[in-house]
Enzyme design. Sequence first.
Site, mmCIF file in Angstrom:
data_model
loop_
_atom_site.group_PDB
_atom_site.id
_atom_site.type_symbol
_atom_site.label_atom_id
_atom_site.label_comp_id
_atom_site.label_asym_id
_atom_site.label_seq_id
_atom_site.Cartn_x
_atom_site.Cartn_y
_atom_site.Cartn_z
ATOM 1 N N ARG A 172 20.130 60.708 18.980
ATOM 2 C CA ARG A 172 21.028 59.670 18.095
ATOM 3 C C ARG A 172 20.446 60.217 16.701
ATOM 4 O O ARG A 172 19.411 60.169 16.324
ATOM 5 C CB ARG A 172 20.575 58.493 18.262
ATOM 6 C CG ARG A 172 20.958 57.487 17.166
ATOM 7 C CD ARG A 172 20.902 56.104 17.329
ATOM 8 N NE ARG A 172 21.621 55.407 18.314
ATOM 9 C CZ ARG A 172 22.059 54.177 18.465
ATOM 10 N NH1 ARG A 172 21.461 53.376 17.830
ATOM 11 N NH2 ARG A 172 22.996 53.761 19.497
ATOM 12 N N HIS A 192 30.564 57.767 19.079
ATOM 13 C CA HIS A 192 29.575 57.217 20.003
ATOM 14 C C HIS A 192 30.031 57.251 21.567
ATOM 15 O O HIS A 192 30.629 56.321 21.963
ATOM 16 C CB HIS A 192 29.360 55.731 19.531
ATOM 17 C CG HIS A 192 28.063 55.152 20.007
ATOM 18 N ND1 HIS A 192 27.160 55.671 20.905
ATOM 19 C CD2 HIS A 192 27.390 53.937 19.803
ATOM 20 C CE1 HIS A 192 26.305 54.803 21.099
ATOM 21 N NE2 HIS A 192 26.462 53.499 20.538
ATOM 22 N N GLN A 205 28.912 54.605 24.158
ATOM 23 C CA GLN A 205 29.198 53.261 23.915
ATOM 24 C C GLN A 205 30.693 53.241 24.670
ATOM 25 O O GLN A 205 31.110 51.996 25.351
ATOM 26 C CB GLN A 205 29.219 52.920 22.428
ATOM 27 C CG GLN A 205 29.878 51.492 22.339
ATOM 28 C CD GLN A 205 28.619 50.270 22.896
ATOM 29 O OE1 GLN A 205 27.755 50.572 22.413
ATOM 30 N NE2 GLN A 205 29.522 49.428 23.538
ATOM 31 N N ASP A 236 33.321 46.191 14.830
ATOM 32 C CA ASP A 236 32.094 46.808 14.657
ATOM 33 C C ASP A 236 31.687 46.496 13.155
ATOM 34 O O ASP A 236 32.690 46.013 12.335
ATOM 35 C CB ASP A 236 31.909 48.223 14.835
ATOM 36 C CG ASP A 236 30.809 48.954 14.962
ATOM 37 O OD1 ASP A 236 29.819 48.196 14.700
ATOM 38 O OD2 ASP A 236 30.798 50.069 14.655
ATOM 39 N N CYS A 282 30.241 46.586 20.096
ATOM 40 C CA CYS A 282 29.481 47.622 20.507
ATOM 41 C C CYS A 282 27.723 46.776 20.344
ATOM 42 O O CYS A 282 27.052 47.268 20.904
ATOM 43 C CB CYS A 282 29.417 48.829 19.927
ATOM 44 S SG CYS A 282 29.410 48.649 17.935
ATOM 45 N N ARG A 333 26.323 49.721 29.485
ATOM 46 C CA ARG A 333 25.620 50.871 28.694
ATOM 47 C C ARG A 333 24.583 51.446 29.907
ATOM 48 O O ARG A 333 24.817 52.944 29.970
ATOM 49 C CB ARG A 333 24.876 50.544 27.577
ATOM 50 C CG ARG A 333 25.657 49.995 26.234
ATOM 51 C CD ARG A 333 26.595 51.071 25.666
ATOM 52 N NE ARG A 333 25.759 52.336 25.320
ATOM 53 C CZ ARG A 333 25.083 52.573 24.379
ATOM 54 N NH1 ARG A 333 25.267 51.651 23.201
ATOM 55 N NH2 ARG A 333 24.641 53.640 24.071
HETATM 56 N N1 NVA Z 1 28.980 51.851 13.490
HETATM 57 C C1 NVA Z 1 27.466 51.408 14.016
HETATM 58 C C2 NVA Z 1 27.635 51.542 15.308
HETATM 59 C C3 NVA Z 1 26.327 50.835 15.991
HETATM 60 C C4 NVA Z 1 26.067 50.839 17.529
HETATM 61 C C5 NVA Z 1 26.527 52.283 13.343
HETATM 62 O O1 NVA Z 1 26.621 53.339 13.354
HETATM 63 O O2 NVA Z 1 25.630 51.837 12.778
HETATM 64 N N1 CP Z 2 25.552 49.597 20.505
HETATM 65 C C1 CP Z 2 24.638 50.434 20.519
HETATM 66 O O1 CP Z 2 24.351 51.625 20.497
HETATM 67 O O2 CP Z 2 23.315 49.646 20.241
HETATM 68 P P1 CP Z 2 21.873 50.381 19.699
HETATM 69 O O3 CP Z 2 22.168 50.761 18.096
HETATM 70 O O4 CP Z 2 21.193 49.122 19.837
HETATM 71 O O5 CP Z 2 21.511 51.512 20.738
#
Ligand code: NVA
Ligand code: CP
Length: 300
Positions: free
Chosen positions: A102, A129, A132, A219, A259, A287
């Site tokens: 990540r 993502h 997800q 989101d 998400c 997930r």
């Molecule tokens: N768009 C959000 C998704 C988190 C799962 C982010 O990148 O923070």
């Molecule tokens: N939706 C998601 O990816 O959650 P986290 O940021 O908690 O991993």
Amino acid sequence: MKHLLKLMDLSSTEITEILNLADQLKYEKKNGIEHHLLKGKTLGMIFEKSSTRTRVSFEVGMYDLGGSALFLSSKELQIGRGEPVSDTARVLSRYLDGIMIRTFAQAEVEALAEYGTIPVINGLTDYCHPCQVLADLMTIREHKGSIQGNKLCYIGDGNNMTNSLIVGGIKMGMEVSIACPEGYLPDEKLMKWAAENGTFTWTTDVLEAAKDADVLYTDVWASMGQEAEAEERKKIFKGYQINDNVMAVAHPDAMVLHCLPAHREEEITAKVFEAHANEIFDEAENRLHAQKAVLVKCLA
Ligand code: NVA
Ligand code: CP
């Protein structure tokens, strides 16, 4: 399947195969049927951003599959002190059976796959993502019986989630509509691809996008890494919210997905969130099952 870097790399058949395996693994887990398909394998999980769901579901997933997982925070890795990704990839390939990462730049994930010799799974970048959206598609199929033919409406920031939802939705035969403000649109190339390969619309009118939708999705207005813009974004995104007015124009049986983490009274009202909590937490649970399927496809 060698890697999961982005959904665009998968065919609709491959996505369906992942979802079928995910359903099977979910059934087996619920019924206490052991599935040690990755016995003795180790997954390294590199995190350059925070996580609750991704970290825990990958770690538990590896355990369920008979393997193990290492949590590697970039704060403690040499990568955080400037060691090149190309070297990190070649070193980790000598120890591990797979890497989940990540991070910010999609290019870093692609470089890890290019220089390493083991499967790389994208656990979120600024661009997309994919894990997800596989869980989202699994949840839609569970609740609606099928994916194809449903209308998916995304409301809010044109971010990593939007990019992956557009690709996943169109590949699986959904109609995709998005309501995003000018200047905060998803990837331009993906929007063009979606319009050429399916039914895709963009508007700034939330109610127009949500009309007759079977699945409503939103989101956060400010993603990880955009914390400094959060206050400004609150003004820009005002109204890009799933609320009673949006639910009123959607299909009467519309489901709501998020998400997570969610910001109540920003992108979604607390009322709509709680009314659809069952769907949203099924989505979070999925997930685990969807990623176990990805792990088996890549590492077994
Ligand atoms: N768009 C959000 C998704 C988190 C799962 C982010 O990148 O923070
Ligand atoms: N939706 C998601 O990816 O959650 P986290 O940021 O908690 O991993």
